[in-house]
Design an enzyme around this catalytic site. Structure first.
Site, PDB file in Angstrom:
ATOM      1  N   ASN A   6       0.878  -1.164   0.000  1.00 45.63           N
ATOM      2  CA  ASN A   6       0.000   0.000   0.000  1.00 45.63           C
ATOM      3  C   ASN A   6       0.922   1.223   0.000  1.00 45.63           C
ATOM      4  O   ASN A   6       1.569   1.501   1.012  1.00 45.63           O
ATOM      5  CB  ASN A   6      -0.911   0.002   1.232  1.00 45.63           C
ATOM      6  CG  ASN A   6      -1.797   1.223   1.302  1.00 45.63           C
ATOM      7  OD1 ASN A   6      -1.642   2.180   0.549  1.00 45.63           O
ATOM      8  ND2 ASN A   6      -2.734   1.201   2.225  1.00 45.63           N
ATOM      9  N   ARG A   8       0.468   4.211   0.377  1.00 47.30           N
ATOM     10  CA  ARG A   8       0.142   5.252   1.368  1.00 47.30           C
ATOM     11  C   ARG A   8       0.630   4.886   2.770  1.00 47.30           C
ATOM     12  O   ARG A   8       0.560   5.707   3.678  1.00 47.30           O
ATOM     13  CB  ARG A   8      -1.368   5.492   1.382  1.00 47.30           C
ATOM     14  CG  ARG A   8      -1.858   6.085   0.057  1.00 47.30           C
ATOM     15  CD  ARG A   8      -3.325   6.387   0.093  1.00 47.30           C
ATOM     16  NE  ARG A   8      -3.621   7.354   1.153  1.00 47.30           N
ATOM     17  CZ  ARG A   8      -4.833   7.611   1.603  1.00 47.30           C
ATOM     18  NH1 ARG A   8      -5.875   6.989   1.091  1.00 47.30           N
ATOM     19  NH2 ARG A   8      -5.020   8.488   2.553  1.00 47.30           N
ATOM     20  N   CYS A   9       1.108   3.658   2.941  1.00 42.44           N
ATOM     21  CA  CYS A   9       1.541   3.174   4.257  1.00 42.44           C
ATOM     22  C   CYS A   9       3.052   3.320   4.398  1.00 42.44           C
ATOM     23  O   CYS A   9       3.813   2.801   3.578  1.00 42.44           O
ATOM     24  CB  CYS A   9       1.129   1.707   4.405  1.00 42.44           C
ATOM     25  SG  CYS A   9       1.818   0.891   5.857  1.00 42.44           S
ATOM     26  N   SER A  10       3.500   4.003   5.436  1.00 42.27           N
ATOM     27  CA  SER A  10       4.941   4.223   5.621  1.00 42.27           C
ATOM     28  C   SER A  10       5.687   2.909   5.840  1.00 42.27           C
ATOM     29  O   SER A  10       6.799   2.735   5.338  1.00 42.27           O
ATOM     30  CB  SER A  10       5.190   5.180   6.788  1.00 42.27           C
ATOM     31  OG  SER A  10       4.756   4.612   8.004  1.00 42.27           O
ATOM     32  N   ARG A  13       6.127   1.295   2.470  1.00 45.48           N
ATOM     33  CA  ARG A  13       7.164   1.991   1.688  1.00 45.48           C
ATOM     34  C   ARG A  13       8.563   1.652   2.210  1.00 45.48           C
ATOM     35  O   ARG A  13       9.490   1.435   1.436  1.00 45.48           O
ATOM     36  CB  ARG A  13       6.940   3.507   1.715  1.00 45.48           C
ATOM     37  CG  ARG A  13       5.708   3.962   0.945  1.00 45.48           C
ATOM     38  CD  ARG A  13       5.679   5.469   0.759  1.00 45.48           C
ATOM     39  NE  ARG A  13       5.833   6.226   1.983  1.00 45.48           N
ATOM     40  CZ  ARG A  13       4.841   6.619   2.785  1.00 45.48           C
ATOM     41  NH1 ARG A  13       3.583   6.316   2.480  1.00 45.48           N
ATOM     42  NH2 ARG A  13       5.088   7.325   3.874  1.00 45.48           N
TER      43      ARG A  13
END
Length: 113
Positions: A6, A8-10, A13
């Site tokens: 995802n 948007r998920c740190s 990433r």
């Protein structure tokens, strides 16, 4: 390697960066856009060596909206719910051959690198 990712998920990433920094080729699966089939998800759960319910993000609003906190569901019912509501799938999931790890925290993926 594969990562159920995802962007948007740190944590997702960070896990992806660890894989890329280690020089691995990685297949990125944005599971919110392209949810796994029940068969695919069941295979991933098997590699994680957990139950489907253990893969559920229980703090997501949809978890309570669906009344899942009040139900006792079978393994297959959990798999189906996760596929229909991919936002509930814990992330990121990193897979290398027959091994899989949830990258929370991202350092947990180190044994796969």
């Amino acid at each position: 390697m594969k990562i159920y990712h995802n962007p948007r998920c740190s944590k997702s990433r960070q896990s992806l960066a660890l894989i890329q920094d280690a020089g691995h080729d990685v297949e990125i699966i944005e599971y919110l856009k392209d949810p796994p089939s029940p068969e695919e998800l069941a295979a991933v759960i098997g590699k994680l060596n957990i139950t489907a319910e253990q893969l559920v993000r229980k703090k997501e609003s949809v978890y309570k909206e669906l009344g899942l906190h009040q139900q006792s569901l079978s393994e297959q019912q959990w798999v189906d719910i996760l596929c229909e509501n991919p936002k509930l799938i814990e992330r990121p999931i990193v897979i290398k051959e027959d091994q899989a790890v949830i990258g929370r925290p991202p350092e947990l993926i180190q044994p796969l690198l």
